[in-house]
Design a protein around this motif. Structure first.
Motif, PDB file in Angstrom:
ATOM      1  N   THR A  43     104.466  24.324  38.386  1.00  0.00           N
ATOM      2  CA  THR A  43     103.099  23.835  37.660  1.00  0.00           C
ATOM      3  C   THR A  43     101.796  22.952  38.983  1.00  0.00           C
ATOM      4  O   THR A  43     102.418  23.996  40.221  1.00  0.00           O
ATOM      5  CB  THR A  43     103.859  22.363  37.723  1.00  0.00           C
ATOM      6  N   ALA A  44     100.911  22.422  39.099  1.00  0.00           N
ATOM      7  CA  ALA A  44     100.185  22.552  39.666  1.00  0.00           C
ATOM      8  C   ALA A  44     100.433  21.974  40.843  1.00  0.00           C
ATOM      9  O   ALA A  44     100.130  21.811  41.551  1.00  0.00           O
ATOM     10  CB  ALA A  44      98.918  21.464  39.043  1.00  0.00           C
ATOM     11  N   VAL A  77     108.250  23.141  39.523  1.00  0.00           N
ATOM     12  CA  VAL A  77     109.286  24.665  39.270  1.00  0.00           C
ATOM     13  C   VAL A  77     109.442  24.384  37.395  1.00  0.00           C
ATOM     14  O   VAL A  77     110.039  22.797  36.704  1.00  0.00           O
ATOM     15  CB  VAL A  77     111.111  25.374  38.803  1.00  0.00           C
ATOM     16  N   PHE A  78     108.107  25.134  37.072  1.00  0.00           N
ATOM     17  CA  PHE A  78     107.637  24.443  35.402  1.00  0.00           C
ATOM     18  C   PHE A  78     108.813  24.999  34.173  1.00  0.00           C
ATOM     19  O   PHE A  78     109.357  26.380  34.423  1.00  0.00           O
ATOM     20  CB  PHE A  78     106.415  25.407  34.321  1.00  0.00           C
ATOM     21  N   ASN A 102     103.014  16.889  35.262  1.00  0.00           N
ATOM     22  CA  ASN A 102     103.175  17.855  36.982  1.00  0.00           C
ATOM     23  C   ASN A 102     102.376  18.656  36.394  1.00  0.00           C
ATOM     24  O   ASN A 102     102.147  19.944  37.799  1.00  0.00           O
ATOM     25  CB  ASN A 102     104.839  17.661  36.977  1.00  0.00           C
ATOM     26  N   ASP A 103     101.145  19.120  35.587  1.00  0.00           N
ATOM     27  CA  ASP A 103     100.514  20.037  35.852  1.00  0.00           C
ATOM     28  C   ASP A 103      98.515  19.889  35.281  1.00  0.00           C
ATOM     29  O   ASP A 103      98.800  18.735  34.705  1.00  0.00           O
ATOM     30  CB  ASP A 103     101.026  20.666  34.710  1.00  0.00           C
ATOM     31  N   ARG A 104      98.254  20.945  35.326  1.00  0.00           N
ATOM     32  CA  ARG A 104      96.757  20.985  35.336  1.00  0.00           C
ATOM     33  C   ARG A 104      96.879  21.457  33.637  1.00  0.00           C
ATOM     34  O   ARG A 104      97.039  22.356  33.463  1.00  0.00           O
ATOM     35  CB  ARG A 104      96.172  21.458  36.229  1.00  0.00           C
ATOM     36  N   LEU A 146     101.668  29.590  44.005  1.00  0.00           N
ATOM     37  CA  LEU A 146     102.890  30.148  44.149  1.00  0.00           C
ATOM     38  C   LEU A 146     103.112  31.193  42.924  1.00  0.00           C
ATOM     39  O   LEU A 146     102.538  30.712  42.138  1.00  0.00           O
ATOM     40  CB  LEU A 146     104.273  28.656  44.311  1.00  0.00           C
ATOM     41  N   LYS A 147     103.328  32.004  43.712  1.00  0.00           N
ATOM     42  CA  LYS A 147     103.495  33.374  42.511  1.00  0.00           C
ATOM     43  C   LYS A 147     104.626  33.690  43.918  1.00  0.00           C
ATOM     44  O   LYS A 147     105.271  33.964  44.591  1.00  0.00           O
ATOM     45  CB  LYS A 147     102.364  33.966  42.509  1.00  0.00           C
ATOM     46  N   ARG A 148     106.142  34.412  43.016  1.00  0.00           N
ATOM     47  CA  ARG A 148     107.041  35.686  42.805  1.00  0.00           C
ATOM     48  C   ARG A 148     105.936  36.907  43.887  1.00  0.00           C
ATOM     49  O   ARG A 148     105.548  36.926  43.279  1.00  0.00           O
ATOM     50  CB  ARG A 148     107.665  35.910  42.507  1.00  0.00           C
TER      51      ARG A 148
END
Length: 235
Positions: free
Chosen positions: A71-72, A76-77, A111-113, A231-233
């Motif tokens: 999330t922003a 972790v979503f 927790n996100d936009r 963040l991205k894997r």
């Protein structure tokens, strides 16, 4: 009937009622997420409203993101968790959402936009949408009340990244259709890289081992002005 008053409200693994996430005594908002940000050419200015501030409009829901999408604010979503996205509320915070079509009420961890569709004021996770009776209808008219800052992350509200996480992550600073634009952004931060993926040029830093480590670097990037850093894997 209010779900918050229902004796059968589900519990998290530590016994916390997931429909009543706790409001923190002190504000611990992510400062990076209080900065202006731009999506689709429109700039949004996050604010800390007064406790009790209310908005009325349309709620939607989202739950199709890839596993471990963040999330922003770096959490972790979890699609089946009880969380939500708001365009300007501070992160993380607690909001009370009432479905005006059926009278159900829950508390969510914001927790996100989002959402960035006209006329919609809050995006619910799939779990929150099911609890509020929005899952099958897709959207609903709701009242959203701001309650204050959220307590630190716990497993019963949104799943945290395991401490033994061995996945490699990058911090994506931006995505551009023109290489020149990507390189200009790359030159603004130490150790940044440009990677071409199809017709898009990705600017990133890393990789870092574990999401917790990567999140520290994401916060530094946000403080440096990259408010859209995610963040991205790593591939």
């Amino acid at each position: 009937m209010s779900l918050m008053a229902c004796a059968s409200s589900p519990k998290g693994r530590d016994g916390v009622d997931v429909h009543r996430p706790v409001v923190a005594d002190e504000a611990r908002y992510n400062k990076g997420n209080l900065k202006p940000y731009t999506v689709r050419g429109r700039t949004y200015q996050p604010v800390i409203p007064k406790v009790g501030h209310e908005e009325t409009g349309t709620a939607s829901w989202y739950g199709h993101e890839s596993p471990n999408r963040h999330t922003a604010d770096g959490e972790v979503f979890v699609a089946d968790g009880i969380s939500a996205a708001h365009k300007t509320f501070p992160l993380p915070s607690i909001a009370e959402v009432t479905n005006l079509d059926n009278g159900k009420t829950i508390r969510v961890r914001v927790n996100d936009r989002g959402p960035f569709s006209n006329g919609r004021i809050i995006d619910l996770s799939r779990g929150a949408a099911k609890a509020l009776g929005v899952y099958t209808t897709g959207t609903a008219k709701v009242r959203v009340k701001f309650l204050g800052p959220a307590e630190p992350l716990t497993a019963s509200l949104v799943h945290a990244v395991p401490s033994d996480d061995r996945q490699s992550y990058i911090v994506q600073l931006g995505a551009f259709s023109q290489r020149d634009n990507a390189e200009r952004v790359r030159d603004k931060i130490d150790d940044a890289h440009v990677d071409r993926r199809g017709d898009i040029y990705i600017v990133y830093i890393g990789p870092y081992m574990g999401a917790a480590s990567a999140e520290k670097h994401r916060q530094k990037a946000i403080d440096a002005g990259f408010t859209g850093a995610i963040l991205k894997r790593a591939d």
